[in-house]
Enzyme design. Structure first.
Site, mmCIF file in Angstrom:
data_model
loop_
_atom_site.group_PDB
_atom_site.id
_atom_site.type_symbol
_atom_site.label_atom_id
_atom_site.label_comp_id
_atom_site.label_asym_id
_atom_site.label_seq_id
_atom_site.Cartn_x
_atom_site.Cartn_y
_atom_site.Cartn_z
ATOM 1 N N ALA A 118 0.852 -1.194 0.000
ATOM 2 C CA ALA A 118 0.000 0.000 0.000
ATOM 3 C C ALA A 118 0.885 1.240 0.000
ATOM 4 O O ALA A 118 2.095 1.133 0.177
ATOM 5 C CB ALA A 118 -0.900 0.012 1.232
ATOM 6 N N LYS A 119 0.317 2.382 -0.209
ATOM 7 C CA LYS A 119 1.031 3.642 -0.056
ATOM 8 C C LYS A 119 0.005 4.736 0.148
ATOM 9 O O LYS A 119 -1.164 4.585 -0.244
ATOM 10 C CB LYS A 119 1.868 3.944 -1.315
ATOM 11 C CG LYS A 119 3.066 4.826 -1.036
ATOM 12 C CD LYS A 119 4.216 4.020 -0.445
ATOM 13 C CE LYS A 119 5.416 4.862 -0.159
ATOM 14 N NZ LYS A 119 6.560 4.039 0.246
ATOM 15 N N GLY A 120 0.450 5.841 0.736
ATOM 16 C CA GLY A 120 -0.464 6.953 0.928
ATOM 17 C C GLY A 120 0.298 8.254 0.955
ATOM 18 O O GLY A 120 1.524 8.259 0.976
#
Ligand code: NAD
Length: 435
Positions: free
Chosen positions: A115-117
């Protein structure tokens, strides 16, 4: 008719980092001869959340920011990935980085997806109180898709252990109980792990030593040149020198690049950097015991090992043919371009790819999560021993895969990673006819 997950597949991206990842991914898929349907799943992200975050500034005025959280895959476990604060953050970049995290975790066999944000913001323009309000509001807005068994954020560019402490506090408050496993990269007093700060640099040092030994060379006295002197480069340099007897010939940062063909005096450099404003090399070596060179010159010095550990796109088609080191260990993310990689291969330069070489950080993040889930914490020696074992095993697996398939080490890690994710998807039955 089924609704597509998103209107624009990752394959149509304009983002160069994502395009490179996808082409490596596609060639791994071809070599593995896996089902095209599985490739179609892996080319897409699983979940995407885009939010507009309003906060009240210190002057009482309302400001708004765009924030994103993208989960690429949860096939092998909770998705895992950092949160960055930077004006350039956009959905394309976050998607690319989320996919890379899936591959990075699978490449070193951690039970995580990717994931990434991030938030499109220049954090230098906000006060500490404004940053706290922004972080807490963002955490609240993306909380429905986060969780210690679902998606676990970590620090990334311009975020740090304080950001993770606020995140953890916000989500814990929402749940009604203290849940340190919700984020990693936290302060030790709030469930952070011993050895996390040095982990990426230590992993780079271990990968360097493994590579030297594979080539039948003794790390003792090996001549190493390092670009950068931030978190990753600093620990890699000092661990290679202190624990393995390597000779560090050059290091650099934004302010200077220093070189001594007989080896640098790291303790005096460390002392200087610690005392200097901004912790820079600038001003070191006034008595003439080092040569001051450029970052570009540093990359092409005579050495056994070159460790680019600063920023991306440093080894390109323009300078790849001039690289004299026989081994490159990628401490930074994406320091070598696709075209440069081919030139290096032709010249017999072996590259230990970023996805493997700088995985020490995410490995110790995994250890932090495990410790938080158990509420049982390890001492520094245990963390270091487990990191060493995991890095060495991962290196060996990548090496064996590359040898067996007759490919370079980067393709070897991609083959391992893609195979693991694809098998998890197949075994879980996401695409079974009965579901
Ligand atoms: P950092 O900010 O601590 O250090 C970066 C270093 O690069 C500094 O010495 C800086 O002066 C130097 N630098 C910046 N721009 C430069 C330029 N144009 N020319 C030469 N030097 C320059 O960052 P870090 O945490 O050490 O990260 C370095 C790289 O490693 C990044 O690519 C990062 O994504 C990657 N990485 C870091 C971690 C981690 O745990 N810190 C984990 C995985 C990957």
């Amino acid at each position: 008719m089924a609704t597509p997950i998103q209107d624009k597949p990752l394959a149509e991206t304009q983002n160069s980092m994502l395009a490179t990842t996808l082409s490596l991914f596609d060639s791994a898929f071809e070599r593995l001869e896996l089902d095209e349907g599985i490739a179609a799943i892996m080319r897409q992200t699983e979940t995407e959340m885009a939010v507009t975050i309003p906060i009240v500034g210190d002057d009482g005025k309302i400001m708004t920011f765009k924030g994103y959280r993208v989960q690429h895959s949860s096939a092998r476990g909770p998705s895992k990935g950092g949160i960055r604060y930077h004006p350039d953050v956009d959905i394309e970049e976050v998607r690319a980085l989320a996919m890379l995290m899936t591959l990075k975790c699978a490449g070193v066999n951690l039970p995580f997806g990717g994931a990434k944000g991030g938030i499109s913001v220049n954090p230098a323009q906000l006060s500490m109180h404004e940053l706290e309000r922004l972080t807490r509001r963002f955490a609240k807005m993306i909380a429905p898709i986060l969780g210690g068994k679902r998606d676990i954020p970590a620090p990334d560019m311009n975020t740090n252990e304080q950001t993770m402490a606020w995140f953890m506090d916000e989500i814990s408050s929402r749940q009604g109980y203290y849940s340190p496993e919700i984020t990693t990269g936290k302060p030790i007093i709030l469930g952070g792990s011993e050895g996390r700060t040095e982990a990426t640099g230590r992993g780079v040092a271990i990968a360097t030593v493994e590579m030297l030994r594979k080539q039948g060379r003794d790390p003792e006295g090996a001549r190493v040149v390092i670009q950068g002197y931030g978190n990753v480069a600093y620990y890699a340099a000092n661990i290679l020198a202190d624990e393995y007897g390597c000779q560090i010939l050059a290091v650099s940062d934004v302010s200077d690049a220093i070189y001594n063909p007989n080896g640098l005096d790291l303790p005096s450099i460390n002392d200087h950097v610690l005392r200097s404003p901004g912790h820079l090399l600038q001003g070191y070596g006034q008595n003439g015991d080092v040569d001051h060179i450029t970052n570009a010159e540093l990359l092409t010095l005579e050495a056994d090992v070159l460790i680019p550990a600063a920023i991306e796109n440093q080894i390109t088609e323009k300078n790849a043919a001039q690289i004299k080191a026989q081994i490159i260990v990628e401490g930074a993310n994406g320091p070598t371009t696709y075209k440069a990689d081919a030139i290096l291969q032709d010249n017999g330069v072996v590259v230990v790819p970023d996805i493997l070489a700088n995985a020490g950080g995410v490995i110790v993040s995994y250890f932090e999560w495990v410790q938080d889930l158990q509420f049982f914490f390890w001492d520094i020696d245990e963390v270091r021993a487990r990191l060493h074992k995991k890095m060495s095993q991962s290196f060996e697996e990548a090496w064996t895969m590359a040898e067996t398939r007759g490919v370079d080490l980067r393709s070897g890690v991609y083959l391992l990673a893609v195979d693991r994710v694809a098998k998890a998807i197949q075994k879980r039955g996401f695409v079974s006819s009965g579901s």
